[in-house]
Design an enzyme around this catalytic site. Structure first.
Site, PDB file in Angstrom:
ATOM      1  N   ARG A  49       0.854  -1.185   0.000  1.00  0.00           N
ATOM      2  CA  ARG A  49       0.000   0.000   0.000  1.00  0.00           C
ATOM      3  C   ARG A  49       0.891   1.236   0.000  1.00  0.00           C
ATOM      4  NH1 ARG A  49       2.459   1.744   3.794  1.00  0.00           N
ATOM      5  NH2 ARG A  49       0.905   3.371   4.065  1.00  0.00           N
ATOM      6  N   GLY A  50       0.248   2.386  -0.195  1.00  0.00           N
ATOM      7  CA  GLY A  50       0.998   3.619  -0.389  1.00  0.00           C
ATOM      8  C   GLY A  50       1.074   3.920  -1.875  1.00  0.00           C
ATOM      9  N   ARG A  83      -7.122  -0.349  -6.821  1.00  0.00           N
ATOM     10  CA  ARG A  83      -7.267   0.765  -5.858  1.00  0.00           C
ATOM     11  C   ARG A  83      -7.560   2.026  -6.672  1.00  0.00           C
ATOM     12  NH1 ARG A  83      -4.787   0.333  -0.730  1.00  0.00           N
ATOM     13  NH2 ARG A  83      -6.220   2.017  -0.154  1.00  0.00           N
ATOM     14  N   GLN A 179      -2.071   2.093  10.164  1.00  0.00           N
ATOM     15  CA  GLN A 179      -0.790   2.231   9.463  1.00  0.00           C
ATOM     16  C   GLN A 179       0.219   3.033  10.274  1.00  0.00           C
ATOM     17  OE1 GLN A 179      -3.822   2.766   8.083  1.00  0.00           O
ATOM     18  NE2 GLN A 179      -3.814   2.439   5.868  1.00  0.00           N
ATOM     19  N   ASP A 220      -2.266  10.873  -1.824  1.00  0.00           N
ATOM     20  CA  ASP A 220      -2.569   9.815  -2.789  1.00  0.00           C
ATOM     21  C   ASP A 220      -2.959  10.379  -4.149  1.00  0.00           C
ATOM     22  OD1 ASP A 220      -2.850   6.785  -1.632  1.00  0.00           O
ATOM     23  OD2 ASP A 220      -2.975   8.289  -0.060  1.00  0.00           O
TER      24      ASP A 220
END
Length: 330
Positions: A49-50, A83, A179, A220
């Site tokens: 993720r990220g 995503r 997170q 993001d």
């Protein structure tokens, strides 16, 4: 920074190894990914993720599609659907498209994307370190685990600590996926940076007490006016920082800017399973059958931003002009 990277590519095996971030900090376990289908599922399940790390992983997903003989159109579609909010995913796949059917070219481009992430984030860290000081608060995870490079907001924090400018970090736990607690605390501990974990709801009280000198978060997806999507809870932090007169910065590579969006109104917000809110690692924390709502991101209006930290330097208002210049759109 003592980096733990979120992935590695074993070319001779045709395997992309992902560090399963769902199992951190208790275990460092790498899982093999051999196809684009598996990569899309791993991204969806948040094994990786990220935004920058997702982009690199998606690029190598297309390399795996070549190696596994998958239909490239279908592989691209699956990866794009994994995503929806992180724009780096789409930029990486757009760059891979000209190399469809060319394994060698595909691999070279994926490696180039990864190398650019590292170079870009080294620059972001340098620029960000010059404007951070004292006690800094951050949200979610923006270190090497989230990027595959040196990190964005967290990279700047660590570099500022190395320069003697930042002395302490407040780490939001970042519900519901934690997170901050699981990943940012883990990375700061490895880097030797003094830090304290807090629940998300404590941030306002710390600001009121004068315990926060600056807030810096990742991004993001950012619109051309500076509105941006980041992990849910970022908007509340921005409002709190504004109320208390505390500088609020966003750190991002320019690849996270979506030039098609004039404002944040057009940013798609991923909604994840409510089960991630009512249970964690198999332990239920709400009554059985109780409803929950889980947007993974929120949008922060640019009016709450003090500055935007990019690989080309720190941008200040008016952000639309600065972003267009930095992107070469003027």
């Amino acid at each position: 920074m003592d980096r733990v990277l979120p992935f590695r590519f074993a070319e001779e095996e045709g395997v992309f190894w992902l560090l399963d971030q769902r199992r951190l900090p208790q275990e460092e376990v790498y899982v093999p990914v051999r196809t684009a289908r598996e990569m899309a599922q791993a991204i969806r399940d948040m094994v990786v993720r990220g935004a920058p790390a997702i982009g690199v992983s998606a690029a190598f997903g297309m390399v795996l599609a070549h190696l596994a003989g998958e239909d490239l159109e279908e592989a691209d579609r699956r990866l794009r659907a994994s995503r929806p909010t992180a724009v780096n995913l789409f930029h990486a796949l757009d760059r891979m498209r000209p190399f469809w059917g060319d394994l060698a070219g595909s691999l070279l481009e994926a490696r180039r994307i990864w190398r650019e992430v590292e170079e870009t984030e080294a620059a972001i860290s340098r620029h960000g370190a010059q404007i951070l000081w004292g006690q800094v608060l951050t949200h979610c995870n923006t270190g090497p685990l989230a990027t595959g490079g040196y990190g964005t907001a967290l990279g700047a924090i660590v570099e500022a600590y190395r320069l003697g400018r930042v002395r302490h970090v407040w780490v939001d736990e970042t519900r519901p996926y934690l997170q901050g607690a699981r990943l940012t605390a883990y990375e700061l501990q490895k880097a030797g940076v003094p830090a304290t974990l807090i629940t998300d709801s404590m941030a306002g009280w710390l600001m009121a007490r004068g315990a926060v000198d600056a807030v810096v978060v990742g991004v993001d997806r950012m619109a051309l006016n500076g509105d941006f999507a980041n992990k849910v809870g970022t908007y509340a932090l921005a409002v709190l920082a504004h109320h208390h007169g505390i500088p609020f910065y966003a750190a991002l590579p320019l690849s996270s800017v979506d030039p098609r969006l004039a404002s944040g109104e057009g940013i798609p917000i991923e909604e994840r399973s409510p089960e991630e809110v009512v249970a964690f690692r198999g332990v239920r924390i709400a009554p059985e059958g109780f409803p929950a709502y889980h947007p993974a991101f929120d949008v922060t209006p640019h009016r709450y931003l003090t500055g935007i930290i990019t690989e080309k330097g720190v941008l200040y208002p008016p952000f639309a002009e600065g972003l267009r210049r930095a992107l070469g759109l003027d």
